[in-house]
Design an enzyme around this catalytic site. Structure first.
Site, PDB file in Angstrom:
ATOM      1  N   ASP A 263       0.646  -1.128   0.059  1.00 19.90           N
ATOM      2  CA  ASP A 263      -0.042   0.184   0.025  1.00 19.90           C
ATOM      3  C   ASP A 263       0.982   1.297   0.208  1.00 19.90           C
ATOM      4  O   ASP A 263       2.259   1.231   0.241  1.00 19.90           O
ATOM      5  CB  ASP A 263      -0.845   0.052   1.444  1.00 19.90           C
ATOM      6  CG  ASP A 263      -2.161   0.793   0.773  1.00 19.90           C
ATOM      7  OD1 ASP A 263      -2.268   1.700  -0.100  1.00 19.90           O
ATOM      8  OD2 ASP A 263      -3.194   0.847   1.476  1.00 19.90           O
TER       9      ASP A 263
HETATM   10  C1  BGC Z   1      -4.982   3.344  -0.026  1.00 16.04           C
HETATM   11  C2  BGC Z   1      -5.325   2.183  -0.889  1.00 16.04           C
HETATM   12  C3  BGC Z   1      -5.015   2.983  -2.215  1.00 16.04           C
HETATM   13  C4  BGC Z   1      -3.580   3.622  -2.160  1.00 16.04           C
HETATM   14  C5  BGC Z   1      -3.575   4.397  -3.425  1.00 16.04           C
HETATM   15  C6  BGC Z   1      -3.635   4.046   0.081  1.00 16.04           C
HETATM   16  O1  BGC Z   1      -3.967   5.212   0.867  1.00 16.04           O
HETATM   17  O2  BGC Z   1      -5.056   2.700   1.274  1.00 16.04           O
HETATM   18  O3  BGC Z   1      -6.546   1.677  -0.922  1.00 16.04           O
HETATM   19  O4  BGC Z   1      -5.259   2.019  -3.489  1.00 16.04           O
HETATM   20  O5  BGC Z   1      -3.660   4.524  -1.288  1.00 16.04           O
HETATM   21  O6  BGC Z   1      -4.165   5.452  -3.981  1.00 16.04           O
END
Ligand code: BGC
Length: 751
Positions: A263
């Site tokens: 993530d």
């Molecule tokens: C979130 C993810 C997301 C990623 C990219 C993160 O902060 O937890 O779910 O896909 O950002 O935008």
């Protein structure tokens, strides 16, 4: 490209080139906007790294992406194409209902269609990968991201996750108008302690395997090309460094062979967690755990090559990760056509097209849940609304076009249909009145996350407190005056759309107080109040539920929200949604779910005279509205459960459970029959009820149908004391009803 050619390509790459393939950078570094949900230390990356990173996050737009791809490939030693990834969670520009709402449809087929439409809009915009589905199971309404989940049930979540994967990817991700899916956030992210975002997760092995892992696994089995790690720790280990979770469970047990991406910044965040001393250790732990792509941290690009050179990390691990990334690019057909479906002309045709809007409307109304519908002062149920009555539509959601919820980053408020616009299409006469009544939030509570910059700052009021107060009084007076003249009031209230989503946990899960004040005032004046509730999470609805005659839960319904609301309010569509997540009695009850264990001192209802029982002394144990609950404008009767036999053989046995359901009202309607099972006594305790099947059907007024569920031995399996999934002989209870509260039960014995 053949596997051999991919392999030859890999052999020809330098270590640095390989490591760069494992780096993902955000849109902003390529002149784009895009969501930034964590630390973004742009200065950490050299121009070379930026233009050699294997993938970009957060960009869309066929022409812009084409230019970036051309520039990138030209400068790339092996002309390997870039991957463009974006969070397309419930639609690109056409925004479908938020995932929790989609859970309420109990219709995976509809969810698959929404995902396919979202994939098409994304693909023509040049996007290759979406970061969805989020398969996290949720039980705590305080957590802001419950809106991104399909709810509290592992079975329903599994069906929904698989449907989304099929919708995004089709049968082959290289097909036209498809994008690769990414099951996230592995694992357990939906259970943060206290419902607080990014918090630690404490789950027993048993709970993890029984409740939390199944939906991810369903998405993976449906063929998801990617999986994303989660931000949380599990057993004291952050997911991005959790070898057992990633190598043993995800890859080993679940057989996942695709790309594992961290993530946003999660590899680097292992330092803040206190799990790694520095970026080098973070890179080492992540690659050992099996993370292929490092999303927006400089851990891999800053340290991986050195770790290989010093012998701390085997180059083989880097090669494996790079090969997985190259394979994904190959499956998407990027070596032959690096733009895939990105096409500016088709973009104009497909994005927000009539067909997608139609689907958004159809989908939205299927997700609405009628929580209450009592007779008004005229003696007939308040909803559907009557054409000949004077109606006042009041509340900050009457004109609101922010109906998209969080994680609809390409959704534009101006595309959405408001309630007022849709009502005006339905009826445009002096019997219809509109008033805002109150602000969405108290002026002190304003939120501004425009562009999601990672910081939250108060929005400029541009008005003095005195002026604001006067304006609020005026709004309220107008609303009261209309309420006094109206036969019925439709009160459109709810959470501000920024009160849910990532980093939006709330400890107070009520409708904002300014709107509650409006509600109270209107209820004093008019006794026919129907509340239309817009929100991203289950709320404490005690007061609303007590005072309003009708309550319609519409979540954050997306682009066609207004139309869908009017379809249901007017009876053009008979509501059929069922709650995918319990609505707690109050916040003190969270987390709460229907599939809990019994305890050794189960409470026998609110009048149980025994003091030493498992219960609260001030509130009931039961949620205000339970999982699976939802009314219709018609009524249904369900016969007692009929079982094919009192016994069933464990070895290859199966049997049928059936009921007859009848539409006993005056209008056609849809009912969702739900099959729940309990293993009465086993080697480990079993939930008091578990959803094992459902069937959704439309019945004309007076029509009846016999509905048969097949019960197989496989449905009776669980994570036993021996650490395997198996069934155990003994007594089972079977319920078939129209909510998890059903008491319509029969029993059999597994022999
Ligand atoms: C979130 C993810 C997301 C990623 C990219 C993160 O902060 O937890 O779910 O896909 O950002 O935008």
């Amino acid at each position: 490209m053949t596997e051999q050619k991919l392999y030859d390509l890999l052999q020809d790459m330098t270590l640095e080139e390989k490591v760069n393939q494992l780096l993902q950078l955000p849109a902003r570094m390529y002149e784009g906007e895009g969501a930034v949900t964590g630390n973004l230390a742009e200065e950490k990356y050299s121009q070379e790294e930026i233009w050699q990173a294997g993938s970009i996050l957060g960009l869309h737009g066929a022409s812009a992406l084409r230019k970036i791809q051309d520039k990138y490939m030209e400068g790339q030693p092996h002309h390997i194409p870039l991957l463009f990834m974006l969070d397309v969670i419930h639609g690109l520009r056409t925004v479908f209902p938020m995932p929790l709402a989609q859970g309420a449809s109990f219709n995976p087929e509809m969810t698959e269609r929404c995902a396919a439409a979202a994939a098409k809009e994304s693909a023509v915009s040049g996007v290759h990968v979406t970061f969805a589905p989020m398969a996290d199971l949720v039980r705590d309404a305080r957590w802001g991201r419950v809106m991104e989940s399909t709810g509290e049930d592992p079975y329903l979540n599994g069906l929904m996750a698989a449907a989304m994967v099929r919708g995004f990817q089709g049968s082959d991700v290289g097909e036209k108008d498809r994008v690769a899916a990414c099951v996230k956030h592995f694992a357990g992210y939906g259970a943060p302690d206290g419902g607080r975002e990014y918090n630690n997760v404490e789950l027993s092995e048993h709970a993890l395997r029984e409740f939390y892992l199944p939906a991810y696994e369903a998405g993976i089995k449906a063929g998801s090309e990617l999986v994303m790690t989660s931000f949380n720790t599990l057993d004291g280990i952050p997911s991005s460094g959790n070898r057992r979770l990633m190598r043993d469970i995800l890859r080993g047990e679940m057989g996942f062979e695709g790309v594992l991406i961290s993530d946003f910044g999660a590899v680097e965040e292992m330092i803040a967690h206190g799990f790694c001393e520095d970026g080098s250790e973070a890179a080492k732990k992540a690659i050992l755990a099996g993370v292929d792509i490092d999303m927006v941290s400089d851990s891999y690009c800053g340290h991986l090559a050195e770790l290989v050179r010093s012998g701390e990390v085997e180059e083989k691990l880097v090669d494996e990760a790079v090969l997985r990334v190259l394979r994904l690019k190959n499956k998407l057909g990027l070596f032959e056509n690096p733009y895939k479906d990105g096409d500016a002309a088709r973009e104009r045709e497909v994005i927000l097209c009539e067909e997608n809007r139609k689907l958004a409307r159809e989908a939205a109304r299927e997700t609405f849940v009628l929580l209450k519908n009592e007779a008004g002062t005229d003696g007939v149920p308040l909803l559907p609304l009557k054409r000949d009555k004077m109606l006042a539509f009041i509340g900050p959601y009457v004109d609101c076009k922010n109906l998209h919820s969080a994680w609809a980053i390409c959704g534009q408020a101006e595309d959405a249909v408001s309630v007022r616009e849709a009502v005006t299409e339905w009826r445009c006469d002096e019997g219809i009145m509109f008033a805002t009544g109150s602000r969405m939030l108290d002026s002190k509570e304003r939120l501004d996350r425009s562009g999601i910059t990672g910081t939250r700052k108060p929005k400029e009021e541009g008005m003095s407190a005195v002026e604001a107060g006067k304006q609020a009084d005026l709004m309220l007076e107008q609303a009261k005056e209309m309420a006094a003249r109206a036969d019925a009031v439709v009160l459109c209230i709810g959470e501000h759309h920024l009160q849910t989503g990532e980093a939006a946990s709330r400890a107070d899960i009520t409708v904002p107080e300014v709107q509650m004040e409006l509600f109270r005032e209107i209820c004093k004046i008019n006794h026919n109040v129907a509340v239309v509730l817009f929100n991203g999470r289950p709320l404490d609805l005690r007061e609303i539920s007590e005072k309003a005659r009708a309550v319609l839960e519409v979540w954050l319904p997306g682009t066609e929200g207004g139309h869908a609301v009017v379809d249901v309010l007017t009876g053009a569509y008979n509501p059929a949604g069922k709650l995918p997540m319990s609505f707690p009695y109050c916040v003190g009850q969270a987390p709460v779910c229907y599939n809990h264990y019994a305890t050794g001192r189960p409470c026998q209802g609110k009048d149980d005279p025994v003091f030493f029982r498992s219960r609260y002394i001030d509130i009931p144990n039961e949620p205000l509205y339970s999982f699976g609950y939802g009314l219709s404008y018609t009524s249904f009767s369900i016969s007692p459960v009929w079982l094919g036999s009192e016994t069933m053989k464990q070895d290859g046995g199966s049997q049928n459970a059936a009921v007859t359901v009848k539409n006993t009202g005056n209008t056609g309607g849809t009912e969702t029959l739900q099959l729940y099972i309990r293993d009465v006594s086993a080697s480990v305790v079993r939930p008091v009820k578990e959803l094992k099947g459902f069937k959704k059907m439309f019945l004309e007024a007076g029509e009846e149908r016999t509905v048969i569920f097949e019960i197989t031995e496989e449905m009776l399996r669980f994570y036993t004391i021996t650490g395997t999934f198996a069934s155990e002989k003994g007594r089972f209870q079977v319920w078939i009803g129209n909510s998890s509260d059903t008491e319509n039960m029969a029993e059999f014995v597994l022999i």
